[in-house]
Design a protein around this motif. Structure first.
Motif, short mmCIF file in Angstrom:
data_model
loop_
_atom_site.label_atom_id
_atom_site.label_comp_id
_atom_site.label_asym_id
_atom_site.label_seq_id
_atom_site.Cartn_x
_atom_site.Cartn_y
_atom_site.Cartn_z
N VAL A 158 37.07 32.06 -43.06
CA VAL A 158 36.35 33.33 -43.25
C VAL A 158 37.16 34.47 -42.64
O VAL A 158 37.38 35.52 -43.28
CB VAL A 158 34.93 33.25 -42.62
CG1 VAL A 158 34.31 34.63 -42.48
CG2 VAL A 158 34.05 32.34 -43.46
N LYS A 159 37.64 34.26 -41.41
CA LYS A 159 38.43 35.32 -40.75
C LYS A 159 39.73 35.57 -41.50
O LYS A 159 40.14 36.72 -41.68
CB LYS A 159 38.75 34.92 -39.30
CG LYS A 159 37.55 34.76 -38.39
CD LYS A 159 36.68 35.98 -38.28
CE LYS A 159 37.20 37.02 -37.34
NZ LYS A 159 36.22 38.15 -37.18
N GLN A 219 39.15 37.59 -44.69
CA GLN A 219 38.96 39.01 -44.40
C GLN A 219 40.31 39.70 -44.16
O GLN A 219 40.57 40.78 -44.70
CB GLN A 219 38.05 39.16 -43.19
CG GLN A 219 37.61 40.60 -42.96
CD GLN A 219 36.73 40.75 -41.73
OE1 GLN A 219 36.03 39.82 -41.31
NE2 GLN A 219 36.76 41.93 -41.15
N LYS A 220 41.16 39.03 -43.40
CA LYS A 220 42.49 39.59 -43.08
C LYS A 220 43.33 39.78 -44.34
O LYS A 220 43.96 40.82 -44.54
CB LYS A 220 43.25 38.64 -42.14
CG LYS A 220 42.89 38.77 -40.71
CD LYS A 220 43.93 39.64 -40.00
CE LYS A 220 43.49 40.03 -38.60
NZ LYS A 220 43.37 41.44 -38.38
N VAL A 221 43.34 38.73 -45.19
CA VAL A 221 44.16 38.80 -46.41
C VAL A 221 43.61 39.90 -47.34
O VAL A 221 44.38 40.68 -47.93
CB VAL A 221 44.23 37.42 -47.13
CG1 VAL A 221 44.99 37.52 -48.44
CG2 VAL A 221 44.89 36.39 -46.22
N LEU A 265 32.54 33.49 -47.77
CA LEU A 265 33.94 33.87 -48.07
C LEU A 265 33.97 35.14 -48.91
O LEU A 265 34.80 36.03 -48.71
CB LEU A 265 34.64 32.71 -48.79
CG LEU A 265 34.83 31.45 -47.92
CD1 LEU A 265 35.19 30.24 -48.78
CD2 LEU A 265 35.90 31.68 -46.84
N GLY A 266 33.02 35.25 -49.85
CA GLY A 266 32.93 36.46 -50.68
C GLY A 266 32.61 37.68 -49.83
O GLY A 266 33.19 38.75 -50.01
N TYR A 283 22.46 35.18 -34.72
CA TYR A 283 23.88 34.97 -34.46
C TYR A 283 24.46 34.10 -35.57
O TYR A 283 23.72 33.50 -36.34
CB TYR A 283 24.07 34.24 -33.11
CG TYR A 283 23.48 34.97 -31.92
CD1 TYR A 283 24.24 35.87 -31.18
CD2 TYR A 283 22.15 34.76 -31.54
CE1 TYR A 283 23.69 36.54 -30.08
CE2 TYR A 283 21.61 35.43 -30.44
CZ TYR A 283 22.38 36.31 -29.71
OH TYR A 283 21.85 36.97 -28.63
N ASP A 284 25.81 34.05 -35.62
CA ASP A 284 26.44 33.14 -36.60
C ASP A 284 27.50 32.29 -35.90
O ASP A 284 27.68 32.38 -34.68
CB ASP A 284 27.00 33.93 -37.80
CG ASP A 284 28.06 34.92 -37.39
OD1 ASP A 284 28.66 34.76 -36.31
OD2 ASP A 284 28.31 35.88 -38.15
N MET A 285 28.20 31.49 -36.68
CA MET A 285 29.17 30.57 -36.07
C MET A 285 30.42 31.30 -35.56
O MET A 285 31.13 30.78 -34.71
CB MET A 285 29.57 29.46 -37.05
CG MET A 285 28.56 28.36 -37.18
SD MET A 285 28.06 27.60 -35.61
CE MET A 285 29.47 26.55 -35.24
N ILE A 286 30.66 32.50 -36.08
CA ILE A 286 31.79 33.27 -35.57
C ILE A 286 31.48 33.64 -34.11
O ILE A 286 32.35 33.59 -33.25
CB ILE A 286 32.01 34.55 -36.44
CG1 ILE A 286 32.22 34.20 -37.92
CG2 ILE A 286 33.11 35.43 -35.86
CD1 ILE A 286 33.58 33.71 -38.32
N ASP A 287 30.20 33.96 -33.83
CA ASP A 287 29.79 34.24 -32.44
C ASP A 287 29.95 32.99 -31.60
O ASP A 287 30.48 33.04 -30.48
CB ASP A 287 28.31 34.67 -32.40
CG ASP A 287 28.04 35.94 -33.18
OD1 ASP A 287 28.85 36.88 -33.06
OD2 ASP A 287 27.03 36.00 -33.90
N VAL A 288 29.44 31.87 -32.13
CA VAL A 288 29.46 30.61 -31.35
C VAL A 288 30.89 30.20 -31.03
O VAL A 288 31.20 29.80 -29.90
CB VAL A 288 28.75 29.49 -32.15
CG1 VAL A 288 28.91 28.14 -31.45
CG2 VAL A 288 27.27 29.82 -32.35
N LEU A 289 31.77 30.30 -32.02
CA LEU A 289 33.14 29.83 -31.86
C LEU A 289 34.03 30.87 -31.19
O LEU A 289 35.17 30.57 -30.82
CB LEU A 289 33.73 29.43 -33.22
CG LEU A 289 32.99 28.25 -33.91
CD1 LEU A 289 33.42 28.12 -35.37
CD2 LEU A 289 33.25 26.95 -33.16
N GLY A 290 33.52 32.10 -31.08
CA GLY A 290 34.29 33.18 -30.46
C GLY A 290 35.52 33.54 -31.28
O GLY A 290 36.56 33.89 -30.71
N LEU A 291 35.40 33.49 -32.60
CA LEU A 291 36.57 33.78 -33.46
C LEU A 291 36.73 35.28 -33.71
O LEU A 291 35.77 36.01 -33.73
CB LEU A 291 36.41 33.07 -34.82
CG LEU A 291 36.47 31.54 -34.77
CD1 LEU A 291 36.15 30.96 -36.13
CD2 LEU A 291 37.85 31.07 -34.32
#
Ligand SMILES: NC(=O)C1=CN([C@@H]2O[C@H](COP(=O)(O)OP(=O)(O)OC[C@H]3O[C@@H](n4cnc5c(N)ncnc54)[C@H](OP(=O)(O)O)[C@@H]3O)[C@@H](O)[C@H]2O)C=CC1
Ligand SMILES: O=C(O)C1=N[C@H](C(=O)O)C[C@H](O)C1
Length: 269
Positions: free
Chosen positions: A136-137, A140-142, A173-174, A261-269
């Motif tokens: 997902v990250k 977004q970058k690409v 992803l979208g 919250y989402d998994m980006i928060d949980v994983l600290g990505l």
């Protein structure tokens, strides 16, 4: 043992329910506090261990969700939208962290989940795996780096029992691609092409879904430019990746302030 966070698994007999039960039972960071199925499900009233084909574990599957949630610190819920909305209200009442993996949620469901999150911690993600959240990250970058002359197409493949499309992951992803481009996914989304569709709209974000056999979950984000393509891919081969992510979220959510919250928060990505 008594101090470990107690976890309840809803949809206990489902594909993910069973994987979650096995993951919680094998973990030394939490304990299984309950297992919920709906009234009439053959697992209700039976011991979890027995239903998983092993020794009794002393936890009986119940159809009384509130009673089960009241004895737990977290609820892990991979079921269906109508059930998840009900469980969100009950988990909030019990002040238990609610980890939601259920996909196919519509605006009406999301509004009710947001209301429950005013009183309790909710962690929700269409995909709980580390790999997909990293993807997902990257997406977004690409998308930030490439302009709208690069057509974005998201292709997902799942088993033949999956009931929703595009997958929750494909939508994550979208959203990431849309965010990277600074556009709204709702406006740019193009799915289900069939017949004389006309040429692809410039800047559209396309979705295609394959359903077959026992595919656990595969996602490609294709950036198709003139003369070249960039393809980001995640392939899941084991549902354990989702269960481990959900368990991590349930533990992470302890002592957090109410909210979504989402998994980006949980994983600290
Ligand atoms: N976020 C993530 O990482 C992942 C999300 N998922 C999502 O998780 C969900 C479940 O997937 P999967 O396990 O494959 O599906 P299954 O159909 O195998 O399991 C769903 C379970 O939920 C139960 N259930 C359905 N409706 C209700 C209800 N109204 N009340 C109580 N229980 C209910 C079902 O019970 P019954 O059999 O009685 O109908 C069943 O036990 C899907 O939305 C899927 O997309 C899946 C994998 C990863
Ligand atoms: O239903 C599934 O199986 C899966 N659902 C999630 C989704 O909709 O993306 C996650 C994973 O791909 C498996």
């Amino acid at each position: 043992m008594g101090n470990l966070p107690g976890i309840v698994i809803t949809g206990a007999s489902g594909r993910m329910g069973q994987m979650l039960l096995r993951t919680v039972l094998a973990s030394d960071k939490c304990r299984l506090a309950g297992a919920v199925e709906r009234t009439g499900n053959p697992w209700v009233g039976r011991d979890v261990g027995e239903m998983l084909g092993g020794q009794h574990v002393g936890v009986t599957v119940t159809d009384d969700a509130l009673e089960a949630f009241a004895k737990a610190q977290a609820v892990i819920d991979f079921t269906a939208p109508a059930a998840t909305v009900e469980f969100a209200a009950l988990a909030a009442q019990a002040r238990a962290v609610h980890v939601i993996g259920t996909t196919g949620l519509e605006a009406e469901h999301l509004a009710k989940i947001a209301a429950a999150a005013r009183h309790a911690v909710i962690v929700r993600a269409g995909n709980m795996s580390l790999g997909v959240n990293l993807l997902v990250k990257l997406t977004q970058k690409v998308a930030e780096a490439l302009d709208a002359d690069w057509d974005v197409e998201i292709v997902e493949a799942h088993h033949n029992k999956k009931i929703d499309a595009p997958s929750g992951t494909a939508l994550m992803l979208g959203e990431a691609a849309a965010e990277g481009r600074g556009v709204s996914l709702a406006q740019m989304r193009e799915s289900g092409r069939d017949g004389i569709t006309g040429a692809r709209a410039h800047g559209a974000i396309g979705f295609s879904a394959i359903r077959g056999g026992d595919i656990v979950g595969e996602h490609d984000v294709i950036f198709a430019g003139a003369g070249e393509r960039v393809i980001l891919r995640h392939v899941a081969t084991d549902r354990g990746i989702f269960a481990r992510g959900a368990l991590r979220a349930a533990i992470w959510g302890q002592n957090k302030s109410p909210g979504e919250y989402d998994m980006i928060d949980v994983l600290g990505l």
